[in-house]
Design a protein around this motif. Structure first.
Motif, PDB file in Angstrom:
ATOM      1  N   THR A  80      43.412  39.047  44.954  1.00 18.24           N
ATOM      2  CA  THR A  80      42.502  39.099  44.159  1.00 18.24           C
ATOM      3  C   THR A  80      41.940  38.448  43.500  1.00 18.24           C
ATOM      4  OG1 THR A  80      43.854  40.500  42.651  1.00 18.24           O
ATOM      5  CG2 THR A  80      43.604  41.414  45.391  1.00 18.24           C
ATOM      6  N   ASP A 132      36.984  39.859  46.116  1.00 23.33           N
ATOM      7  CA  ASP A 132      35.875  41.034  45.629  1.00 23.33           C
ATOM      8  C   ASP A 132      34.902  40.374  46.318  1.00 23.33           C
ATOM      9  OD1 ASP A 132      38.904  40.369  44.133  1.00 23.33           O
ATOM     10  OD2 ASP A 132      38.509  41.731  42.932  1.00 23.33           O
ATOM     11  N   HIS A 138      30.892  41.155  40.185  1.00 28.37           N
ATOM     12  CA  HIS A 138      29.948  42.311  39.875  1.00 28.37           C
ATOM     13  C   HIS A 138      29.587  41.516  37.975  1.00 28.37           C
ATOM     14  CE1 HIS A 138      32.108  44.725  42.302  1.00 28.37           C
ATOM     15  NE2 HIS A 138      31.433  45.688  42.056  1.00 28.37           N
ATOM     16  N   TYR A 176      32.956  43.780  33.745  1.00 28.19           N
ATOM     17  CA  TYR A 176      33.908  44.821  34.667  1.00 28.19           C
ATOM     18  C   TYR A 176      34.190  45.819  33.665  1.00 28.19           C
ATOM     19  CZ  TYR A 176      36.624  39.867  35.006  1.00 28.19           C
ATOM     20  OH  TYR A 176      36.449  38.913  35.236  1.00 28.19           O
ATOM     21  N   ALA A 212      36.084  48.279  36.569  1.00 27.81           N
ATOM     22  CA  ALA A 212      36.648  47.270  37.117  1.00 27.81           C
ATOM     23  C   ALA A 212      37.383  47.951  37.368  1.00 27.81           C
ATOM     24  CB  ALA A 212      36.391  46.607  36.880  1.00 27.81           C
ATOM     25  N   PRO A 213      38.377  47.859  38.648  1.00 27.81           N
ATOM     26  CA  PRO A 213      40.581  47.858  38.501  1.00 27.81           C
ATOM     27  C   PRO A 213      41.421  47.548  37.655  1.00 27.81           C
ATOM     28  CG  PRO A 213      38.995  47.333  40.915  1.00 27.81           C
ATOM     29  CD  PRO A 213      38.278  47.338  39.754  1.00 27.81           C
ATOM     30  N   THR A 214      42.228  48.951  37.729  1.00 30.15           N
ATOM     31  CA  THR A 214      43.082  47.762  36.888  1.00 30.15           C
ATOM     32  C   THR A 214      44.830  47.796  37.044  1.00 30.15           C
ATOM     33  OG1 THR A 214      43.662  50.285  35.956  1.00 30.15           O
ATOM     34  CG2 THR A 214      42.187  48.921  35.143  1.00 30.15           C
ATOM     35  N   SER A 234      43.741  45.690  42.117  1.00 36.42           N
ATOM     36  CA  SER A 234      43.375  45.219  43.329  1.00 36.42           C
ATOM     37  C   SER A 234      42.169  44.680  43.585  1.00 36.42           C
ATOM     38  CB  SER A 234      43.315  47.092  43.943  1.00 36.42           C
ATOM     39  OG  SER A 234      42.218  47.378  42.892  1.00 36.42           O
ATOM     40  N   TRP A 239      38.192  44.402  44.243  1.00 39.52           N
ATOM     41  CA  TRP A 239      37.340  45.212  43.747  1.00 39.52           C
ATOM     42  C   TRP A 239      36.035  45.289  44.747  1.00 39.52           C
ATOM     43  CZ3 TRP A 239      34.169  44.822  38.171  1.00 39.52           C
ATOM     44  CH2 TRP A 239      32.681  46.212  37.722  1.00 39.52           C
ATOM     45  N   THR A 252      33.901  48.305  45.613  1.00 37.83           N
ATOM     46  CA  THR A 252      32.686  49.031  45.534  1.00 37.83           C
ATOM     47  C   THR A 252      31.894  48.460  44.764  1.00 37.83           C
ATOM     48  OG1 THR A 252      33.743  50.484  43.966  1.00 37.83           O
ATOM     49  CG2 THR A 252      34.452  51.142  45.588  1.00 37.83           C
ATOM     50  N   GLY A 253      30.317  49.258  44.714  1.00 40.02           N
ATOM     51  CA  GLY A 253      29.112  48.359  43.989  1.00 40.02           C
ATOM     52  C   GLY A 253      28.241  48.269  44.495  1.00 40.02           C
ATOM     53  N   ASN A 272      27.134  43.410  47.493  1.00 41.90           N
ATOM     54  CA  ASN A 272      28.316  43.293  48.483  1.00 41.90           C
ATOM     55  C   ASN A 272      27.715  42.324  49.100  1.00 41.90           C
ATOM     56  OD1 ASN A 272      26.482  43.865  49.892  1.00 41.90           O
ATOM     57  ND2 ASN A 272      27.210  45.739  51.129  1.00 41.90           N
TER      58      ASN A 272
END
Length: 597
Positions: free
Chosen positions: A472, A532, A535, A538, A541-543, A546, A548, A550-551, A554
């Motif tokens: 990731t 990922d 984007h 951030y 963004a996941p913390t 993991s 990322w 989504t959004g 793609n």
């Protein structure tokens, strides 16, 4: 003989938008290149003061441009082996999630009724019948205005669906710069260099590589900004198409042959025939393999539809894979870590150790996986960091579970051990399935796409019974920093004695000092793919470390670490790159990770 036609449009003067300085000249130079060097027979040219043709105005108004798009493309007039290019330099605007080109009379207050939708342009171009349709857009000129995000997002998706090769001057979030000292746009300057004698970029793939390097170089020299051109060429064989036959190498033609053979095996005979015609054209009609293949296909009683491939299982979303330590006992290795001051002078050396295990890939080839301890870190760059980008903000704390990571970037020997060989590589004398430009068993594999890297992880997992995957983005930066907070894990800067950057080729892995985790070449050598989606920042963004996934965007995947080709600032721990999953390049590779349950 193949037909080569084009439309070139350059608009400086707008009725309702700010004027541009060099768009008209860009289009004029493109017209001259296509006619004088690329052998195009017919070019429809539209600019502020272009002369009338057959008594009809060629001023780039909406009416005139729609007229040529409707009348010229009402019926198919080209065939396989022919080329049609569309070049536009001017203003483009994104409105209501659609991309538009602005004619000289386009009104930003009434875009739907006065602009021209790019998907309409693409749809008309495809009607010509040529199998090589190229759309070149230099139209992101509205940064900082109410227009917001520039064109590209919708057009890129349309290009994937329609098979139109699309070349963009910059990403949707960037500005396409005009350079006063050059009296041209930065993008068109690089484009004409790449297609001409200087770059000799015969294929889409090589042109993409040249633009990605040259445009930022031009912009950094003349402007304080970032401009990242990109190319959409899908399916993958589109990137192998030869744009300028006079500069095609034997390797270019051989790659095209592989695509043609593959299409035949898949029973996609229309595509196979198109590709063999391309091979024949590039070889100036003297390739016996192509001649025999075209004859062979012509003798078949019928043309069958290609088989529909079954969707293959993906491990891109996997974040858990159990490594049984008993089967791979952990060992300890020692290594030296160095620190430099702001001038690049080495100020400290100390010895460290880390745990790792060895995966046997067969035939004497092994893969060393280093244990990375879990922890927390600040991801992104602080506002005061030199040469940082907004996409590295905001800095945020991330907790990363422990995992294993490849001690080195995947080497060519490791890639060949897992990916094997096939009949198509044997046909062209590349029986070992090594795509790399810079050959060497201990050098990192390059010229691999994100899709290739994921396929490697899948096959490696099948061979070993463990789950391997790409890192990731958070795992990658955490592993790169190895507890440091400076731009580089060596300190405030890097030097060529410590990192392979701004060089001439890749270096064997492990030539330079490791970071404090015992990982080598996390700065430079080759860019490294991450799981990922791209984007712009951030926010959200996941913390937890993991991926990322989504959004909205793609269509692009993350790249990290810089490469042998790029400058030192692209090698920073926080620097972020992106590209489409199918893109291959001589400075892009990868390394693998596995997560401990």
């Amino acid at each position: 003989m193949a037909k080569n036609w084009a439309i070139a449009i350059g608009i400086n003067q707008y009725d309702y938008l700010q004027p541009l300085n060099y768009a008209k000249r860009d289009a004029l130079l493109m017209q001259e290149f296509l006619g004088n060097e690329a052998g195009f027979e017919r070019i429809f040219f539209f600019s502020d003061d272009s002369p009338n043709v057959d008594g009809k105005s060629t001023r780039p108004t909406r009416t005139n441009l729609l007229r040529v798009l409707r009348q010229l493309f009402d019926n198919s007039f080209m065939e396989a082996g022919d080329n049609f290019w569309f070049f536009f330099s001017g203003h483009g605007i994104r409105y209501a999630d659609r991309d538009y080109l602005m004619p000289c009379d386009g009104d930003p207050e009434d875009i739907e009724n006065t602009a021209i939708a790019i998907n309409f342009v693409s749809e008309r171009l495809r009607r010509c019948g040529a199998d090589n349709v190229v759309l070149i857009l230099d139209a992101c000129r509205s940064l900082g205005t109410r227009a917001g995000e520039g064109i590209g997002r919708q057009t890129a998706e349309e290009a994937r669906q329609q098979g139109v090769i699309s070349i963009f001057s910059c990403s949707p979030q960037e500005y396409s710069y005009e350079i006063e000292a050059l009296q041209q746009g930065a993008f068109t300057t690089a484009l004409l260099e790449g297609l001409g004698i200087q770059g000799q970029c015969a294929t889409v793939e090589r042109l993409n590589q040249y633009l990605k390097s040259r445009v930022p170089e031009i912009v950094s020299k003349h402007k304080n900004g970032r401009q990242t051109p990109y190319v959409i060429a899908e399916p993958v064989n589109k990137s192998h198409l030869i744009l300028v036959p006079r500069y095609a190498t034997l390797a270019d033609i051989a790659t095209l042959k592989i695509d043609a053979y593959q299409a035949e095996v898949n029973r996609n005979l229309d595509l196979a025939e198109q590709l063999w015609i391309r091979v024949l054209a590039a070889a100036l009609g003297r390739d016996m393999d192509a001649i025999k293949a075209i004859q062979r296909i012509a003798r078949l009683p019928e043309r069958q539809e290609p088989f529909s491939p079954q969707p293959r299982p993906s491990i891109e979303n996997s974040t858990k894979g159990i490594f049984t330590v008993e089967k791979n006992p952990l060992k300890t290795f020692q290594f030296e870590v160095v620190t430099v001051d702001a001038t690049g002078k080495i100020t400290n050396r100390n010895n460290r150790e880390a745990k790792y295990f060895v995966e046997d890939l067969g035939n004497g080839v092994t893969l060393e996986m280093v244990q990375i301890p879990g922890g927390t870190f600040m991801m992104g760059s602080p506002e005061g960091e030199v040469e940082r980008y907004k996409s590295e903000s905001p800095q945020h704390q991330v907790a990363v579970p422990k995992f294993f990571m490849g001690k080195y970037e995947i080497t060519q020997a490791q890639y060949q051990a897992i990916m094997g060989s096939n009949i198509f590589h044997k046909i062209i004398g590349n029986a070992n399935n090594n795509p790399s430009s810079f050959k060497g068993e201990k050098r990192p594999v390059e010229n691999v796409s994100w899709n290739d890297a994921v396929e490697f992880c899948k096959k490696l997992s099948q061979k070993t019974g463990k789950t391997y995957r790409l890192p990731t983005e958070a795992e990658w930066e955490y592993a790169c920093r190895a507890g440091t907070k400076t731009p580089f894990y060596f300190g405030e800067t890097i030097i060529t004695e410590l990192v392979n950057f701004k060089g001439k080729e890749t270096k064997p892995v492990g030539c330079f000092p490791a970071n404090a985790f015992g990982l080598y070449d996390m700065h430079g050598n080759v860019w490294e793919w991450c799981q990922d989606y791209w984007h712009n920042n951030y926010n959200g963004a996941p913390t937890d470390g993991s991926a990322w996934l989504t959004g909205e965007d793609n269509t692009h995947r993350l790249l990290r670490g810089g490469s042998w080709l790029y400058g030192l600032w692209s090698c920073r721990c926080a620097d972020r790159g992106l590209d489409i999953p199918a893109y291959r390049n001589g400075n892009i590779g990868f390394r693998v990770v596995g997560v401990v349950a």
